[in-house]
Design a protein around this motif. Structure first.
Motif, PDB file in Angstrom:
ATOM      1  N   LEU A  85      38.658  83.891 -26.439  1.00  0.00           N
ATOM      2  CA  LEU A  85      38.832  82.667 -25.687  1.00  0.00           C
ATOM      3  C   LEU A  85      37.865  82.604 -24.512  1.00  0.00           C
ATOM      4  O   LEU A  85      37.214  81.597 -24.269  1.00  0.00           O
ATOM      5  CB  LEU A  85      40.284  82.603 -25.185  1.00  0.00           C
ATOM      6  CG  LEU A  85      40.873  81.213 -25.107  1.00  0.00           C
ATOM      7  CD1 LEU A  85      40.838  80.540 -26.465  1.00  0.00           C
ATOM      8  CD2 LEU A  85      42.299  81.276 -24.579  1.00  0.00           C
ATOM      9  N   TRP A  96      34.372  82.000 -25.675  1.00  0.00           N
ATOM     10  CA  TRP A  96      34.235  80.636 -26.176  1.00  0.00           C
ATOM     11  C   TRP A  96      34.226  79.632 -25.029  1.00  0.00           C
ATOM     12  O   TRP A  96      33.411  78.714 -24.987  1.00  0.00           O
ATOM     13  CB  TRP A  96      35.380  80.332 -27.133  1.00  0.00           C
ATOM     14  CG  TRP A  96      35.069  79.161 -27.965  1.00  0.00           C
ATOM     15  CD1 TRP A  96      35.385  77.867 -27.719  1.00  0.00           C
ATOM     16  CD2 TRP A  96      34.335  79.174 -29.189  1.00  0.00           C
ATOM     17  NE1 TRP A  96      34.896  77.052 -28.684  1.00  0.00           N
ATOM     18  CE2 TRP A  96      34.243  77.837 -29.617  1.00  0.00           C
ATOM     19  CE3 TRP A  96      33.741  80.187 -29.946  1.00  0.00           C
ATOM     20  CZ2 TRP A  96      33.589  77.480 -30.780  1.00  0.00           C
ATOM     21  CZ3 TRP A  96      33.111  79.816 -31.098  1.00  0.00           C
ATOM     22  CH2 TRP A  96      33.037  78.480 -31.510  1.00  0.00           C
ATOM     23  N   GLN A  97      35.131  79.854 -24.120  1.00  0.00           N
ATOM     24  CA  GLN A  97      35.259  78.861 -23.061  1.00  0.00           C
ATOM     25  C   GLN A  97      34.198  79.032 -21.997  1.00  0.00           C
ATOM     26  O   GLN A  97      33.835  78.098 -21.316  1.00  0.00           O
ATOM     27  CB  GLN A  97      36.646  78.981 -22.433  1.00  0.00           C
ATOM     28  CG  GLN A  97      37.719  78.518 -23.395  1.00  0.00           C
ATOM     29  CD  GLN A  97      39.036  78.296 -22.708  1.00  0.00           C
ATOM     30  OE1 GLN A  97      39.498  79.150 -21.961  1.00  0.00           O
ATOM     31  NE2 GLN A  97      39.635  77.146 -22.950  1.00  0.00           N
ATOM     32  N   LEU A 120      26.911  80.315 -30.230  1.00  0.00           N
ATOM     33  CA  LEU A 120      28.211  79.854 -30.683  1.00  0.00           C
ATOM     34  C   LEU A 120      28.130  78.455 -31.281  1.00  0.00           C
ATOM     35  O   LEU A 120      29.133  77.898 -31.710  1.00  0.00           O
ATOM     36  CB  LEU A 120      29.201  79.870 -29.514  1.00  0.00           C
ATOM     37  CG  LEU A 120      29.515  81.268 -28.964  1.00  0.00           C
ATOM     38  CD1 LEU A 120      30.441  81.175 -27.761  1.00  0.00           C
ATOM     39  CD2 LEU A 120      30.149  82.132 -30.037  1.00  0.00           C
ATOM     40  N   GLY A 121      26.938  77.889 -31.269  1.00  0.00           N
ATOM     41  CA  GLY A 121      26.766  76.605 -31.920  1.00  0.00           C
ATOM     42  C   GLY A 121      26.760  75.441 -30.961  1.00  0.00           C
ATOM     43  O   GLY A 121      26.812  74.283 -31.381  1.00  0.00           O
ATOM     44  N   GLU A 129      36.556  68.809 -18.593  1.00  0.00           N
ATOM     45  CA  GLU A 129      37.147  70.048 -19.094  1.00  0.00           C
ATOM     46  C   GLU A 129      36.315  70.697 -20.195  1.00  0.00           C
ATOM     47  O   GLU A 129      36.510  71.865 -20.537  1.00  0.00           O
ATOM     48  CB  GLU A 129      38.583  69.814 -19.582  1.00  0.00           C
ATOM     49  CG  GLU A 129      38.701  69.054 -20.894  1.00  0.00           C
ATOM     50  CD  GLU A 129      39.100  67.593 -20.693  1.00  0.00           C
ATOM     51  OE1 GLU A 129      38.835  67.071 -19.578  1.00  0.00           O
ATOM     52  OE2 GLU A 129      39.667  67.001 -21.615  1.00  0.00           O
ATOM     53  N   ASP A 130      35.394  69.977 -20.763  1.00  0.00           N
ATOM     54  CA  ASP A 130      34.529  70.575 -21.777  1.00  0.00           C
ATOM     55  C   ASP A 130      33.124  70.845 -21.243  1.00  0.00           C
ATOM     56  O   ASP A 130      32.189  71.054 -22.012  1.00  0.00           O
ATOM     57  CB  ASP A 130      34.472  69.671 -23.015  1.00  0.00           C
ATOM     58  CG  ASP A 130      35.676  69.909 -23.916  1.00  0.00           C
ATOM     59  OD1 ASP A 130      36.040  71.079 -24.104  1.00  0.00           O
ATOM     60  OD2 ASP A 130      36.257  68.928 -24.408  1.00  0.00           O
TER      61      ASP A 130
END
Ligand SMILES: Nc1ncnc2c1ncn2[C@@H]1O[C@H](COP(=O)(O)OP(=O)(O)OP(=O)(O)O)[C@@H](O)[C@H]1O
Ligand SMILES: Nc1ncnc2c1ncn2[C@@H]1O[C@H](COP(=O)(O)OP(=O)(O)OP(=O)(O)O)[C@@H](O)[C@H]1O
Ligand SMILES: Cc1ncc(C[n+]2csc(CCO)c2C)c(N)n1
Ligand SMILES: [Mg+2]
Ligand SMILES: [Mg+2]
Lengths: 336, 554, 356, 356
Positions: free
Chosen positions: D231, D234-235, D246-247, D346-347
């Motif tokens: 997580l 990723w985050q 990670l794309g 948030e993204d």
């Protein structure tokens, strides 16, 4: 190229001599014959003496050559019985002693040379040990010579067989087994080949110096001259000597092969083999004695060689008849 | 197509082996138009013959086992370690192969015989004991194992062993469980060859065994060449045949159960410097074995070639040269003999590679493709049988073949008795099984899918062979070529029989010299032997160069 | 022009009832009467579980595997008896099968050499293709010194080099990371379009298949379970097997009546025009909407897996099978939470008959 | 108790500055001063592009590859000089390295045989594991007759069989289809928990890594680029490299001021507490919201790729780099459409410094 040599025997300009590995001649002598007769000589050597004879017998329907050189008295009957030869009386046969002419009536084969198989001794050893070298078959049984003799396997080596035949000639068909029992008890060593006996085991040969430990070996009467050959300066005497009472005579014959493609050339070649030129060339080439009485022996032979006055002999027929059985008997007696 | 590939080997085998041997055996068994089958009973009932048979078999088995035991670590060392002088050493170990047995016997006697090195040092004598025979057999055949097994070994993917290691296998266990099964066919092939050589051992047994030990080969030789007792020889030949056939069947059976495709890699990438005490010990151990068992006897010969009557020097080499110009047919110019040997060797190697290569290619393709099993096509079985038959020449006496040639190849169109080609043809008879045996394990290990990969890239079957099989088998091929050449250089039995006397080979010349008394003859024989050794090592080294001189070709 | 010849003009490959059986007792054939047409210039991806016969299919087309029954036609010509190297097809093997004695360039140039291309052309192509697969400068390297993914890329370059009319790729990108794979998919597609190559590619990665293919073929136990455009297959899986294979686990028995169906999960809306009667329904996870526990079907969150772009939830309703749902990370409930769910008709798919 | 001994109690594996260089001129080392700790019972996944040194890392730990520098410690003990088979580690090779002379059972049972397990136990384990990997009844088959995925499963079973304390898996599920892979991930996790196995697994599939791992390690050119829980990584990718790996391609230079940052795409909201100044921003595709062309940053849809669960859009704003966005199928615009975009705070992720 392929097959090129195969058909050359048909060519009457070439005459082919079939022999064993030991056949040798001076190039110049052969060249002289070629020049004189107009034939070209081709020599085929086919293994040791026994092999060469057997090969000739096997290929007798389509012989490989015109003249065969080198069938000796131990094998003569086999060749004669197989009908290997066409009779021809070579020029000069009159100069050959009668006792060498074993096919006197038929002239199928012509005696060309002879040699003796005798025990040789290492002079240095016997001088050093203040021992007289043995001279006769019976001497070899004496305790002072215990463990000194090496000989060859009769089954695999022609000197070995000749030596056995010598003992048979000396002790008779009845007595020879006894003789060998005693010889065995006196520590005779047997090896498979002459090379091994002479080069490896015999202390007197140059090759065996330092490793061979047998001062007595079954070899040729001509071995001492061979030991001297090439030495410079020439020594006073040969390092080895010959026990003259232990000799068996081998006579070598030549003959015109039946079915020879060049019979005329063959005859000329056979004449040549018995000619004085060739006969006098032979000793130093093959270490044998010429068959002709009038052929002069080289100095090497007269100086370092031994004169064998009364070598043992056996009739070829006797040998032919008993040979295999004698060898078998000998093997089980000596080797087992 | 398989049959097409097979045609050449088949004809070769039929004409130059089956036919002559059948005729000579037939001549022996058929006396006066009657089959002399009673001979079997007589010969087989002879306790002496049974004794010889028993000795022949057990000494061969013992020699094979001992050779494998001593040479397998050597194969490992040569395959997996990189060390300076490796190529030279690889050539040197093959040298014994070319030496006439007379010469070798003499060298061995100097070591283990009376007054030999062992005798001097520790009072140990091995001559006339079986040990001398066994050691000499190891001496001869060390290279067979090292080169055939080592050739494949070097190409095995080391990651297979690594896979075993991470599963908890120790070094030895990994070797035993993974590498050995993969090497199985190559080990079996090497063992088979060694067994056949030692089974038919002649000179070594005669010289080192003395008259008390005798092999079937010796008996056959004696019956044929000395006694002309063809019936007995024929029966013995057939016994030998039967034994060899049984052995071949056993071999085929064990190998067929083990053969599988393997992961093969480029051999040049698998050798590493030794790592760790164990590996260094193995390397030094192998070097010691080679030094003692192989180099020392050779060194004795070299030493003798220099030990002239007046101390060390080149006197024998010089007289060798002088003798050549002497007025006698006895003397052989060493250069001539050398040239004859090389010419015969080159021709024999070419024939052996051609015939053996075609046979190996055909036999590889004969394996049913991975897939439905159970059906064994007739042709496949036929070829399998042929696989075994190709080995037969190793199990048949040279004298049988020689006499066979003599009485069969005497009529047009095959009047070859005095032909130059007869010698290389006869020598190739021994070379072909070598070629087939060294190449097959590798060819059969090549993953068929590599061939498929080439095919989908447009490679025809012939191109597939050239581009995929050949590079893979190149190593084996060169090993085989080396052997075929060495066999030819060293072959004596058949050569002396059929070689034209005006064209003696080096071994023939050596043997001729040894057959005469006199210091110079002996010294010259040693000198010629030394030349023979150097030439052999040089030729093999040159082959090694071919092996490594390929690189990133397009 | 006969019908046969006409189809041949546009059709690169046709398989007619191809059957391969390896004769293992108790197993189905590796290929079981497979019919497949691939048009010229088409890119077809073969999907299917491990062991479903994908590689065998390619091997039959290449002529490396004998078919027990059926025919393979290339450009309308039956290929029986035509050896592999004459078929003009290329194949990249699943396990690469690089030539171990050749370096990278030697491997890549192999096909060109077999066609007799000039050295210059070989070299040019090698450089080009190594650039394409992201291995510039690797030409002289030994293949054994390459990493797994590097080997795969060399194998890909080798297969591309001779530009076969029909190129078959067996898991061409399976060992590559996502970034590289996505780039390669785009470049390969461009390349194939440019050269007009017909492609038959095996992959287990649906994303790759959907990105690369004009058409996907889903295999199951040696048969073709569905064939169609990626969108078609994705939106309308032909069977529960295909749905499950695509990763949709929300499959239930249903009984349609009018606009909705009765399922173990209660009423689920179905697309317009769905015939009444028993069927199976697939509800795509995206069609499972989270509501408050009171509003929809009440469920407990059983598992929660972070999937990178979203969180996958496994929900257990009071009765009936578990339901899979997808939601953005910031909205995702925790394991053990109680939520309610409703279903969106546009993500409900009526599956074909009861084949399982 | 010394510090060393204490760490040893909980630490299974420690790498200290491990460097491996294959000595290829002009290339970086395959491993370049790698430090890594793996706690007992931890499952760590190693991610990274092809050729980044993942396999080499595992080989060093297994003792199959000599490290030019650095130390490998297992349970606190330096492994220098300890041969592979005494390290008690297991390794599943990327290319399987099954033993071709042994059948499936012989391969799987190999490790047990080496440990001297009884025949009964071997057989039991083989049956169990073949069931686990979905190959029941394959025990007697020749490995050459297996499909690619089947071989991979046998290799997995073989690595599992001896139950090593540290199990290393090199792309263990790379050739399997998604369904099987997801099932296996779940079962393997359960199995590892049960047995307390420590696992170091290489994978190129992020989904697999996130599903399986307690911790992921991202490698780049022989170094560790980031390490953390799935997580976390990723985050909060630590760098643009990790983000791109990670794309995530929406990475831009930005200059933060208060609650938003100035970027080539205009103002982008940033999370609370972002320090002012220059940095790079990552906007996850899910954080790119589609609006009408008038409302947000106007863009043209350049490409549209169906990704199974969603549609990936590539958008070209009037200025600045292309933007990737994700949206559900039924809302997706067509290629060439004009849309507007806005960004959701948030993204948006602030990336570490300028490392590229
Ligand atoms: N034996 C070797 N000799 C030379 N270079 C090597 C060797 N083994 C690996 N390499 C190089 O080291 C680097 C790391 O290789 P490694 O196999 O560890 O990569 P990887 O991360 O496992 O890649 P992949 O995902 O493609 O398998 C690569 O660039 C590779 O080419
Ligand atoms: N040579 C063979 N002998 C026996 N069975 C085989 C052989 N080759 C393949 N099979 C079997 O046929 C089936 C299909 O194999 P295939 O290789 O086509 O599968 P695949 O779809 O490519 O699977 P994967 O995705 O695992 O590679 C498998 O069950 C396999 O075990
Ligand atoms: C016991 C035994 N004797 C000789 C050789 C050597 N050798 C093998 S083949 C060959 C040519 C004649 O066949 C020679 C000389 C050996 N390897 N094993
Ligand atoms: Mg497959
Ligand atoms: Mg790797």
């Amino acid at each position: 190229g392929c097959g090129s040599a195969g058909d050359s025997s048909a060519d009457t300009k070439t005459v082919t001599l079939v022999s064993h590995d030991s056949f040798n001649a001076s190039k110049s002598v052969l060249a002289a014959f070629e020049k004189e007769s107009g034939y070209k000589v081709k020599v085929l050597r086919g293994g040791d003496a026994g092999e060469a004879v057997n090969k000739a017998i096997l290929s007798k329907d389509n012989p490989q050559g015109d003249v065969f050189f080198g069938i000796d008295n131990t094998l003569l009957s086999r060749g004669l019985n197989a009908g290997l030869f066409t009779p021809y009386k070579a020029k000069g046969l009159d100069s050959v002693p009668a006792d060498l002419q074993l096919d006197k009536g038929g002239h199928r084969v012509t005696p060309l040379d002879y040699g003796d198989i005798c025990v040789n001794y290492d002079r240095a050893y016997f001088t050093q040990h203040k021992l007289a070298p043995p001279q006769t078959f019976d001497d070899l049984l004496k305790p002072q010579y215990k463990g000194l003799l090496v000989t060859e396997n009769s089954a695999t080596s022609s000197p070995g067989l000749a030596f056995q035949l010598g003992t048979i000639a000396a002790h008779g068909e009845a007595g020879w087994t006894d003789y060998w029992k005693k010889l065995k008890a006196n520590g005779v060593e047997v090896v498979d080949s002459w090379e091994q006996a002479y080069n490896e085991r015999f202390s007197g040969s140059a090759a065996g110096k330092g490793k061979g430990d047998k001062p007595l070996v079954v070899s040729y009467a001509s071995s001492p001259p061979a030991e001297v050959m090439g030495k410079n300066p020439a020594p006073k005497e040969a390092p080895t000597g010959v026990a003259t009472g232990t000799c068996f005579q081998q006579v070598e014959f030549g003959g015109l092969l039946k079915g020879a493609k060049n019979e005329k050339g063959g005859k000329a070649l056979l004449d040549f083999l018995l000619s004085k030129t060739f006969q006098e060339d032979m000793p130093l080439q093959m270490f044998v004695n010429p068959a002709r009485k009038d052929a002069k022996e080289p100095e090497l032979f007269t100086r370092y060689g031994a004169r064998i006055d009364k070598p043992a002999t056996l009739a070829p027929e006797t040998i032919a008849k008993n040979r295999d059985q004698w060898v078998k008997q000998w093997s089980s007696l000596v080797l087992k | 197509m398989r049959l097409g590939l097979m045609a050449v080997p088949f004809v070769f085998f039929a004409v130059f082996f089956a036919y002559p041997v059948a005729v000579i055996v037939g001549r022996g068994l058929k006396d006066g138009g009657q089959w002399q089958l009673g001979r079997f009973g007589a010969v087989l009932g002879d306790p002496d013959v049974l004794h010889v048979l028993w000795f022949t078999v057990w000494q061969a088995a013992a020699s094979t086992a001992l050779t494998l035991l001593i040479a397998l670590p050597g194969a490992y060392v040569f395959a997996r370690f990189a060390f300076p002088g490796k190529q030279l050493l690889r050539a040197v170990v093959a040298v014994p192969f070319v030496l006439p047995t007379v010469v070798v016997g003499s060298a061995f006697l100097a070591l283990v015989g009376r007054g030999g090195l062992l005798d001097d040092l520790w009072g140990v004598r091995l001559d006339t004991s079986v040990w001398a025979i066994l050691l000499a057999h190891v001496f001869f055949n060390y290279a067979v194992v090292v080169r055939t097994v080592g050739g494949l070994w070097a190409q095995l993917d080391p990651r297979q062993e690594e896979a075993a290691r991470v599963l908890g296998a120790g070094r030895f266990a990994a070797w035993r469980k993974v590498t050995l099964p993969a090497l199985g066919p190559a080990v079996a092939a090497a063992a088979l060859m060694v067994f056949l050589f030692t089974f038919t051992s002649f000179g070594v047994v005669q010289i080192l065994g003395g008259p008390t030990f005798s092999t079937l080969e010796v008996e056959i030789y004696r019956q044929t060449a000395d006694f002309l007792d063809l019936p007995t020889a024929a029966v013995l030949t057939l016994i030998q045949f039967a034994a060899v056939l049984g052995l071949l069947a056993l071999h085929a059976w064990t190998v067929r159960r083990r053969e599988s495709t393997l992961r093969l890699v480029d051999a040049s990438r698998t050798a590493r410097r030794p790592h760790g005490a164990g590996q260094w010990a193995l390397l030094w151990g192998t070097l010691t074995v080679i030094a003692v068992l192989l180099v020392l006897p050779l060194a004795v010969l070299v030493e003798r070639s220099f030990a002239g009557p007046d101390g060390f020097g080149l006197v024998f080499y010089k007289t060798l040269r002088d003798a050549a110009s002497a007025d006698s047919t006895f003397a052989v110019a060493p250069l001539d003999a050398l040239w004859n040997s090389l010419a015969y060797g080159a021709a024999a190697t070419a024939i052996a590679l051609l015939v053996g290569g075609l046979a190996a290619a055909a036999l590889t393709r004969s394996r049913p493709a991975a897939g439905p099993s159970g059906r064994t096509p007739m042709i496949t079985r036929l070829l399998r049988g042929f696989d075994g038959l190709l080995m037969l020449p190793l199990g048949v006496s040279a004298v049988t073949v020689g006499f066979g040639f003599l009485i069969t190849l005497d009529k047009p169109p095959l009047d070859l008795r005095a032909s130059w080609w007869l010698v290389p043809l006869a020598q190739a008879l021994v070379g072909v099984p070598f070629v087939v045996r060294t190449m097959l394990p590798v060819l059969r290990a090549v993953d068929g899918r590599l061939r498929e990969a080439a095919a989908v890239l447009g490679a025809s079957p012939w191109q597939v062979w050239r581009e995929v099989d050949l590079p893979m088998v190149r190593r084996a091929l060169l090993v085989a070529a080396g052997f075929a050449f060495a066999v030819s250089l060293g072959e004596f039995g058949a050569t002396v029989f059929i070689a034209r006397p005006d064209q003696p080979t080096l071994p023939v010349a050596v043997t001729r010299l040894l057959g005469r008394a006199g210091e110079f003859n002996y010294g010259q024989a040693m000198a010629l032997s030394t030349i023979l050794m150097v030439v052999c090592a040089g030729a093999l080294l040159a082959l090694e160069r071919i092996r490594t001189d390929h690189s990133g070709e397009f | 022009m006969t019908a046969q010849a006409r189809t041949a003009a546009t059709e690169m490959l046709r398989l007619d009832g191809v059957t391969v059986s390896f004769g293992m007792p108790g197993t189905h054939p590796a290929l079981d009467g497979v019919d497949l047409d691939v048009a010229a210039h088409e890119i077809v991806c073969v999907l299917g579980p491990s062991g479903s016969g994908k590689s065998t299919l390619l091997r039959v087309v290449a002529g490396l595997q004998h078919a027990d029954a059926g025919a393979v036609l290339l450009e309308g010509r039956d290929q029986v008896g035509v050896p592999t190297h004459r078929r003009g097809v290329g194949l990249m093997f699943q396990d690469h099968q690089l030539f171990p004695q050749r370096d990278v360039a030697g491997n890549v140039a192999f096909g060109l050499r077999m066609r007799g291309s000039s050295r210059g052309e070989q070299q040019r192509t090698v450089t080009e293709l190594l650039d394409l697969v992201g291995l510039p400068g690797a030409a002289g390297r030994a293949v054994a010194s390459l990493s797994g993914g590097e080997q795969q890329r060399v194998a890909l370059a080798r297969a591309l080099a001779p530009r076969p009319r029909l190129l078959m790729l067996d898991e061409p990108l399976g060992q590559l990371d996502r970034g590289l794979r996505e780039r390669l998919v785009v470049e390969l597609r461009r390349l194939f379009r440019e050269l007009g190559t017909t492609v038959l590619a095996v992959t287990h990665d649906q994303g790759e298949a959907f990105a690369l293919a004009d058409r996907v073929v889903v295999m199951r136990d040696g048969r073709i379970a569905q064939s169609g455009s990626p969108l078609e297959v994705w939106q309308r899986p032909a069977s529960a097997f295909v749905a499950r294979f695509l990763g949709f686990d929300n499959v239930v028995e249903a009984s349609v009546q009018g606009e909705s169906a009765a399922t173990p999960w209660g009423k689920v809306p179905v697309p317009d025009g769905t015939p009444d009667g028993a069927c199976r329904l697939l509800v795509r996870p995206a069609g499972v909407r989270l509501t408050s526990a009171a509003d929809g079907l009440p469920c407990t969150v059983v598992a929660r897996t972070f999937r990178g772009t979203h969180v996958a939830l496994l929900l257990q309703p009071a009765s009936g099978p578990q339901v899979e749902a997808a939601c953005p990370l910031h909205e995702a409930p925790e394991t053990g939470d109680r939520v309610g769910i409703s279903f969106a008709a546009e993500d409900v798919v009526v599956l074909g008959d009861a084949e399982e």
